[in-house]
Write an enzyme that holds these catalytic residues in place. Structure first.
Site, mmCIF file in Angstrom:
data_model
loop_
_atom_site.group_PDB
_atom_site.id
_atom_site.type_symbol
_atom_site.label_atom_id
_atom_site.label_comp_id
_atom_site.label_asym_id
_atom_site.label_seq_id
_atom_site.Cartn_x
_atom_site.Cartn_y
_atom_site.Cartn_z
ATOM 1 N N ARG A 1 -5.633 0.424 -6.197
ATOM 2 C CA ARG A 1 -4.378 1.030 -5.734
ATOM 3 C C ARG A 1 -3.914 2.163 -6.653
ATOM 4 N NH1 ARG A 1 -2.190 -2.057 -1.609
ATOM 5 N NH2 ARG A 1 -2.290 -4.322 -1.796
ATOM 6 N N GLY B 1 0.799 -1.224 0.000
ATOM 7 C CA GLY B 1 0.000 0.000 0.000
ATOM 8 C C GLY B 1 0.830 1.271 0.000
ATOM 9 N N ASP C 1 -4.201 2.342 11.151
ATOM 10 C CA ASP C 1 -5.596 2.035 11.477
ATOM 11 C C ASP C 1 -5.652 1.608 12.950
ATOM 12 O OD1 ASP C 1 -8.231 1.250 11.505
ATOM 13 O OD2 ASP C 1 -7.988 -0.419 10.124
ATOM 14 N N VAL D 1 -11.139 3.363 2.982
ATOM 15 C CA VAL D 1 -10.754 4.199 1.840
ATOM 16 C C VAL D 1 -9.810 3.438 0.906
ATOM 17 C CG1 VAL D 1 -11.084 6.424 2.988
ATOM 18 C CG2 VAL D 1 -8.906 5.221 3.243
ATOM 19 N N ASP E 1 1.012 3.257 4.390
ATOM 20 C CA ASP E 1 -0.054 4.044 3.787
ATOM 21 C C ASP E 1 -1.006 4.589 4.833
ATOM 22 O OD1 ASP E 1 -1.009 1.504 4.407
ATOM 23 O OD2 ASP E 1 -1.853 1.103 2.426
#
Ligand code: IMP
Ligand code: MG
Length: 177
Positions: free
Chosen positions: A167, A46, A105, A155, A102
């Protein structure tokens, strides 16, 4: 759920907004590292778009390394099942290490990475992420640098995927609930 066409997904951050925020991040890093050589360790896959934009704004000497970590299946998180592949990573002893991902979370990915890299005794170890779902943090850890704080929505784009797709989108878009 099927994968909707990208242009039907609501935009959260446009490419222009991301670009200008990344310039600000690069400027902060240039100031903080102040000419020192750094090893940027990117967490695949990512991170690739964020990483390639950010490193081109860096004016300190940069080495690049990559790590594989996977915790996600589709849109579901399974924090306990993080698989980290350290093979191919040189020793980071005495290096200024900047971990790049990226999105932050639950924080489990970065906290595990910090654990495994700390063992190598780097001179310093910091983290930078493009997106930070700050209300989700389960580890007490916070990223040292972040692009944007976002609410707890899934997202995609700018490197982030859903089931391996999206991506390549230049903007960050929201997957509807
Ligand atoms: P954490 O370990 O829960 O902090 O999760 C970090 C990883 O989960 C990231 O590297 C992403 O690969 C993935 N992830 C978390 N949220 C999203 C999202 O909204 N879209 C796509 N990938 C995500
Ligand atoms: Mg990831």
């Amino acid at each position: 759920m099927t994968h909707p066409p990208a242009n039907q997904l609501e935009i959260q951050f446009t490419r222009e907004r991301i670009e200008s925020r990344i310039s600000e991040l690069a400027a902060m890093l240039n100031q903080d590292y102040n000419g020192r050589e750094i090893v940027v360790v990117g967490i695949m896959s990512g991170v690739v778009v964020f990483l390639s934009d950010l490193i081109r704004g860096l004016e300190v000497p940069v080495r690049l390394e990559f790590l594989n970590a996977s915790s996600y299946r589709g849109k579901a998180t399974s924090a306990g099942e993080l698989a980290i592949d350290l093979s191919g990573l040189p020793t980071l002893t005495g290096k200024h290490v900047l971990l790049l991902d990226d999105i932050f979370d639950t924080g489990h990915t970065l906290s595990r990475m910090i654990e495994v890299i700390s063992v190598m005794k780097p001179a310093s170890l910091k983290s930078a992420v493009l997106l930070w779902k700050s209300e989700r943090n389960e580890t007490g850890l916070t990223p040292d640098y972040f692009g944007f704080q976002i609410p707890n929505r899934f997202v995609v784009g700018y490197g982030l995927d859903w089931d391996g797709l999206y991506r390549n989108l230049p903007d960050v878009r929201i997957i509807p609930e």
